[in-house]
Design an enzyme around this catalytic site. Structure first.
Site, PDB file in Angstrom:
ATOM      1  N   ASP A  83       0.879  -1.166   0.000  1.00 30.02           N
ATOM      2  CA  ASP A  83       0.000   0.000   0.000  1.00 30.02           C
ATOM      3  C   ASP A  83       0.920   1.220   0.000  1.00 30.02           C
ATOM      4  O   ASP A  83       1.626   1.466   0.986  1.00 30.02           O
ATOM      5  CB  ASP A  83      -0.883  -0.015   1.255  1.00 30.02           C
TER       6      ASP A  83
ATOM      7  N   SER B 259       0.155  13.933 -14.398  1.00 30.52           N
ATOM      8  CA  SER B 259      -0.968  13.947 -15.346  1.00 30.52           C
ATOM      9  C   SER B 259      -1.039  15.340 -15.968  1.00 30.52           C
ATOM     10  O   SER B 259      -0.524  16.313 -15.385  1.00 30.52           O
ATOM     11  CB  SER B 259      -2.260  13.668 -14.578  1.00 30.52           C
TER      12      SER B 259
ATOM     13  N   TYR C  86      -7.886  15.057  -7.380  1.00 29.51           N
ATOM     14  CA  TYR C  86      -6.893  14.346  -8.197  1.00 29.51           C
ATOM     15  C   TYR C  86      -5.907  15.343  -8.812  1.00 29.51           C
ATOM     16  O   TYR C  86      -4.692  15.133  -8.771  1.00 29.51           O
ATOM     17  CB  TYR C  86      -7.627  13.556  -9.281  1.00 29.51           C
TER      18      TYR C  86
ATOM     19  N   LYS D  33      -1.809  15.582  -8.264  1.00 24.98           N
ATOM     20  CA  LYS D  33      -0.846  15.470  -9.364  1.00 24.98           C
ATOM     21  C   LYS D  33      -0.004  16.754  -9.477  1.00 24.98           C
ATOM     22  O   LYS D  33       1.157  16.703  -9.900  1.00 24.98           O
ATOM     23  CB  LYS D  33      -1.572  15.164 -10.679  1.00 24.98           C
TER      24      LYS D  33
END
Ligand SMILES: NC(=O)c1ccc[n+]([C@@H]2O[C@H](COP(=O)([O-])OP(=O)(O)OC[C@H]3O[C@@H](n4cnc5c(N)ncnc54)[C@H](O)[C@@H]3O)[C@@H](O)[C@H]2O)c1
Length: 251
Positions: A60, A139, A152, A156
């Site tokens: 993890d 990204s 998100y 990033k």
């Protein structure tokens, strides 16, 4: 001579999508690969496909003790660490208005803490053997604006800024450890297929359309491979956009 002959690489999220393709390609080019993922069954399958030069470890990325175990086991098993591909992450849908604090924190814990810990423990190991290359999967969400991916995008963006900080720190310390971020637009993997109802999309169909936004996982793995090799020895602290000009045309 293969392009990453003898290099020891850790690839997180190697059970699926881009990470899987990275592991297969790096191994084909001569690397010893440590594949990590939460998904044990699929991860072990990819490692078995590669053979003796692969090791799977359940991991993890948000757990500090898991990272300590992964780096220690890698060095014990293969003798050193040359390349870290920080690739595993989760995608969460939600604008600023409909993202809860709980979801925000979950995304930052995996996509942010996970990458921070990976860099921290990889650098400690790489320093011992004269250098290495860290490849952080970011990204285009870190570079442009994606209103539906608030948490998100932030995670990033943090990865990209952290990458620059690490690259300069390692250079100033004389470690010969490079750190770069890779910024894809859409990639045809289970992550994006989940957004389209879980249907796998044949890449050949996508490739017919010159305006297609979906790369194949191999398009990203090719860039990861380059960053893992010594061919990229002067590429450091860079943000490498892999989006077929999408960002400059407006996301
Ligand atoms: N697919 C895209 O369109 C796209 C675009 C830009 C960037 N990316 C980035 O590329 C990377 C890989 O994405 P993908 O499309 O291959 O995704 P994917 O969902 O196919 O694979 C991600 C893998 O990460 C694993 N994972 C998730 N949480 C984990 C955790 N806490 N610890 C360990 N493993 C964990 C999953 O089990 C899965 O195997 C991600 O960082 C993603 O943000 C993807």
């Amino acid at each position: 001579m293969q392009r990453v002959e003898g290099k020891v690489c850790i690839i997180t999220g190697a059970a699926s999508g881009i990470g899987r393709e990275d592991a297969l390609l790096l191994a084909r080019e001569g690397a010893k690969v440590v594949l990590t993922d939460l998904n044990e069954e699929a991860g072990r399958q990819v490692a078995a496909e590669i053979g003796a030069n692969a090791l799977f470890i359940r991991h993890d990325i948000a757990s500090e003790s898991d990272w300590q175990h992964v780096v220690k086991t890698t060095v014990e098993h293969f003798g050193r660490l040359d390349v870290l591909v920080n690739n595993a992450a989760i995608l969460a849908l939600g604008s600023i208005e409909d993202t809860t604090l709980e979801l925000w924190q979950k995304v930052q814990k995996i996509n942010g803490d996970g990458y921070f810990l990976g860099c921290k423990y990889a650098i400690a190991a790489m320093k011992e053997t004269g250098g290495g290359s860290i490849i952080n999967m970011s990204s285009v969400a870190a570079l442009g604006a994606m209103p539906m991916f608030c948490a998100y995008s932030a995670s990033k963006g943090a990865v990209a800024a952290m990458t620059r900080s690490i690259a300069l720190h390692c250079k100033q310390q004389g470690y010969r450890i490079r750190c770069n971020s890779v910024h894809p637009d859409g990639v045809n993997t289970p992550m994006t297929q989940a957004l389209a109802g879980g249907q796998a999309i044949p890449q050949e169909a996508l490739d017919q359309d010159p305006m297609n936004r979906m790369a194949a996982p191999r398009d990203i793995a090719n860039v990861v491979l380059f960053l893992a090799t010594d061919e990229s020895r002067f590429v450091n602290g860079a943000e490498i956009r892999v989006d077929n000009a999408q960002l400059i045309s407006g996301l």
